[in-house]
Structure formats: C-alpha cells, structure tokens
Motif scaffolding. Structure first.
Motif, PDB file in Angstrom:
ATOM      1  N   ILE A  88       0.843  -1.201   0.000  1.00 45.74           N
ATOM      2  CA  ILE A  88       0.000   0.000   0.000  1.00 45.74           C
ATOM      3  C   ILE A  88       0.873   1.244   0.000  1.00 45.74           C
ATOM      4  N   GLN A  89       1.851   1.277   0.894  1.00 48.57           N
ATOM      5  CA  GLN A  89       2.709   2.448   1.025  1.00 48.57           C
ATOM      6  C   GLN A  89       3.628   2.629  -0.185  1.00 48.57           C
ATOM      7  N   GLU A  90       4.207   1.550  -0.675  1.00 52.42           N
ATOM      8  CA  GLU A  90       5.142   1.627  -1.797  1.00 52.42           C
ATOM      9  C   GLU A  90       4.481   2.077  -3.091  1.00 52.42           C
ATOM     10  N   ASN A  91       3.202   1.716  -3.279  1.00 52.89           N
ATOM     11  CA  ASN A  91       2.520   1.981  -4.545  1.00 52.89           C
ATOM     12  C   ASN A  91       1.449   3.056  -4.445  1.00 52.89           C
ATOM     13  N   ASP A  92       1.423   3.796  -3.332  1.00 52.43           N
ATOM     14  CA  ASP A  92       0.464   4.877  -3.151  1.00 52.43           C
ATOM     15  C   ASP A  92      -0.975   4.401  -3.401  1.00 52.43           C
ATOM     16  N   ILE A  93      -1.297   3.225  -2.869  1.00 51.74           N
ATOM     17  CA  ILE A  93      -2.619   2.618  -3.053  1.00 51.74           C
ATOM     18  C   ILE A  93      -3.654   3.431  -2.294  1.00 51.74           C
ATOM     19  N   ASP A  94      -4.773   3.744  -2.951  1.00 52.41           N
ATOM     20  CA  ASP A  94      -5.843   4.456  -2.259  1.00 52.41           C
ATOM     21  C   ASP A  94      -7.133   3.649  -2.196  1.00 52.41           C
ATOM     22  N   VAL A  95      -7.128   2.421  -2.738  1.00 56.27           N
ATOM     23  CA  VAL A  95      -8.305   1.564  -2.628  1.00 56.27           C
ATOM     24  C   VAL A  95      -7.885   0.094  -2.741  1.00 56.27           C
ATOM     25  N   LEU A  96      -8.483  -0.731  -1.890  1.00 58.39           N
ATOM     26  CA  LEU A  96      -8.279  -2.176  -1.965  1.00 58.39           C
ATOM     27  C   LEU A  96      -9.545  -2.812  -2.510  1.00 58.39           C
ATOM     28  N   ILE A  97      -9.366  -3.779  -3.406  1.00 62.87           N
ATOM     29  CA  ILE A  97     -10.466  -4.592  -3.916  1.00 62.87           C
ATOM     30  C   ILE A  97     -10.237  -5.986  -3.342  1.00 62.87           C
ATOM     31  N   CYS A  98     -11.036  -6.361  -2.349  1.00 66.26           N
ATOM     32  CA  CYS A  98     -10.862  -7.655  -1.685  1.00 66.26           C
ATOM     33  C   CYS A  98     -11.752  -8.682  -2.362  1.00 66.26           C
ATOM     34  N   LEU A  99     -11.122  -9.695  -2.955  1.00 67.39           N
ATOM     35  CA  LEU A  99     -11.842 -10.758  -3.655  1.00 67.39           C
ATOM     36  C   LEU A  99     -11.804 -12.031  -2.841  1.00 67.39           C
ATOM     37  N   GLY A 100     -12.905 -12.735  -2.828  1.00 65.35           N
ATOM     38  CA  GLY A 100     -12.967 -13.995  -2.118  1.00 65.35           C
ATOM     39  C   GLY A 100     -13.841 -13.852  -0.904  1.00 65.35           C
ATOM     40  N   GLY A 101     -13.403 -14.431   0.186  1.00 68.26           N
ATOM     41  CA  GLY A 101     -14.226 -14.444   1.387  1.00 68.26           C
ATOM     42  C   GLY A 101     -13.694 -13.549   2.482  1.00 68.26           C
ATOM     43  N   GLY A 102     -14.020 -13.926   3.698  1.00 68.98           N
ATOM     44  CA  GLY A 102     -13.696 -13.130   4.865  1.00 68.98           C
ATOM     45  C   GLY A 102     -12.210 -12.942   5.111  1.00 68.98           C
ATOM     46  N   SER A 103     -11.399 -13.920   4.752  1.00 70.38           N
ATOM     47  CA  SER A 103      -9.956 -13.791   4.982  1.00 70.38           C
ATOM     48  C   SER A 103      -9.384 -12.608   4.227  1.00 70.38           C
ATOM     49  N   SER A 104      -9.792 -12.445   2.979  1.00 71.50           N
ATOM     50  CA  SER A 104      -9.282 -11.322   2.188  1.00 71.50           C
ATOM     51  C   SER A 104      -9.776  -9.995   2.735  1.00 71.50           C
ATOM     52  N   ILE A 105     -11.021  -9.960   3.170  1.00 66.56           N
ATOM     53  CA  ILE A 105     -11.563  -8.725   3.744  1.00 66.56           C
ATOM     54  C   ILE A 105     -10.855  -8.405   5.063  1.00 66.56           C
ATOM     55  N   ASP A 106     -10.667  -9.411   5.907  1.00 68.21           N
ATOM     56  CA  ASP A 106      -9.997  -9.189   7.195  1.00 68.21           C
ATOM     57  C   ASP A 106      -8.558  -8.724   6.999  1.00 68.21           C
ATOM     58  N   ILE A 107      -7.833  -9.387   6.116  1.00 65.02           N
ATOM     59  CA  ILE A 107      -6.441  -8.986   5.859  1.00 65.02           C
ATOM     60  C   ILE A 107      -6.408  -7.590   5.249  1.00 65.02           C
ATOM     61  N   GLY A 108      -7.330  -7.292   4.340  1.00 64.14           N
ATOM     62  CA  GLY A 108      -7.392  -5.955   3.745  1.00 64.14           C
ATOM     63  C   GLY A 108      -7.599  -4.873   4.793  1.00 64.14           C
ATOM     64  N   ARG A 109      -8.495  -5.111   5.732  1.00 63.97           N
ATOM     65  CA  ARG A 109      -8.730  -4.145   6.817  1.00 63.97           C
ATOM     66  C   ARG A 109      -7.467  -3.942   7.648  1.00 63.97           C
ATOM     67  N   LEU A 110      -6.814  -5.039   7.997  1.00 65.60           N
ATOM     68  CA  LEU A 110      -5.601  -4.945   8.805  1.00 65.60           C
ATOM     69  C   LEU A 110      -4.474  -4.263   8.021  1.00 65.60           C
ATOM     70  N   MET A 111      -4.387  -4.534   6.725  1.00 66.42           N
ATOM     71  CA  MET A 111      -3.399  -3.859   5.887  1.00 66.42           C
ATOM     72  C   MET A 111      -3.571  -2.342   5.971  1.00 66.42           C
ATOM     73  N   CYS A 112      -4.814  -1.896   5.868  1.00 59.49           N
ATOM     74  CA  CYS A 112      -5.099  -0.458   5.933  1.00 59.49           C
ATOM     75  C   CYS A 112      -4.711   0.133   7.279  1.00 59.49           C
ATOM     76  N   LEU A 113      -5.025  -0.579   8.342  1.00 55.45           N
ATOM     77  CA  LEU A 113      -4.707  -0.097   9.675  1.00 55.45           C
ATOM     78  C   LEU A 113      -3.200   0.022   9.880  1.00 55.45           C
ATOM     79  N   ILE A 114      -2.463  -0.989   9.470  1.00 59.75           N
ATOM     80  CA  ILE A 114      -1.002  -0.959   9.619  1.00 59.75           C
ATOM     81  C   ILE A 114      -0.409   0.143   8.742  1.00 59.75           C
ATOM     82  N   ALA A 115      -0.895   0.263   7.512  1.00 58.07           N
ATOM     83  CA  ALA A 115      -0.363   1.280   6.598  1.00 58.07           C
ATOM     84  C   ALA A 115      -0.643   2.694   7.097  1.00 58.07           C
TER      85      ALA A 115
END
Length: 133
Positions: A88-115
C-alpha cells in the motif's frame, strides 16, 4: 515504565460491496466517481491464480489497477497484513479490492490499519506483544 501510544487519527469509512452479474464492469466508474486512482486487489492464492477472473478485473478496473496481492489465507497472519501494508505504502494505493471471502476482507482491513500508522510494523508488533492491545 508504561509505553504510551502517541495520539493519532484514523478515519474509517465502511467499504462498498458490489455484487451481481456484470458488477466487475462497474468497478472502474465507481472508483472514478470517488476519486480513487490506485487499486490493489487483495485475495488468496487460488483466486490469484484464476486468470479468467483476474482478466475480467483488469478490464473492469482499467488503469487504476496497480497490482494483485494474493497472499491471504484462512490463518490471517499479521505478517501477511504487514507485507500487504508495505505494498500500500510503496505503490500509493488508495483503494483495496478484496476478492474472495472473509480472509481477504480481514487482511485488507488490517493492511489499511497498519499502513495508516507512521511507524514500523516491528514497533507495532512489539507494543502489541508488550501491552496485549
């Protein structure tokens, strides 16, 4: 000695769920209407290996798609989220598209929080281990 977390502000806007036949083609205009320009797909390795699906996503997202982070698993390891946060930080990401189930959504949320923190993952992890929070 007690370690005190410095003040910070984190604004949380709930994500948008887009579902249904043909919904992938609507993603580009949805992102554009929100002023979002750099998208990262977050998924597990099985979804990440699905070329048919990812080709549709590339078409639907167009030039906003920066990359694919296909490292999520049901284990939801915090180090996976930290690696994603670096993307996220290296590529100046401003939106995540989480595909699949809850694991991708949970990891995406945590990614945002850490970033969102202006400090290293190691310091966040050390504080969590020390304080339990």
């Amino acid at each position: 000695m007690t370690t005190v977390t410095p003040p910070f502000q984190f604004e949380y806007n709930p994500g948008k769920i887009v579902y249904g036949r043909g919904c992938i083609s609507r993603l580009g205009p949805i992102l554009e209407s929100r002023g979002l320009e750099h998208a990262l797909i977050v998924c597990g390795p099985n979804v990440g290996a699905n070329d048919d699906l990812l080709d549709l996503m590339r078409e639907g997202l167009g030039s906003t798609l920066v990359g694919v982070f296909d490292e999520t698993t049901p284990a939801k390891d915090i180090r996976t989220a930290a690696t994603g946060a670096e993307r996220i930080q290296e590529n100046d990401i401003d939106v995540l598209i989480c595909l699949g189930g809850g694991s991708s959504i949970d990891i995406g949320r945590l990614m945002c929080l850490i970033a969102a923190h202006d400090r290293s993952f190691e310091s966040i992890l050390k504080e969590t281990e020390t304080t339990g929070v």
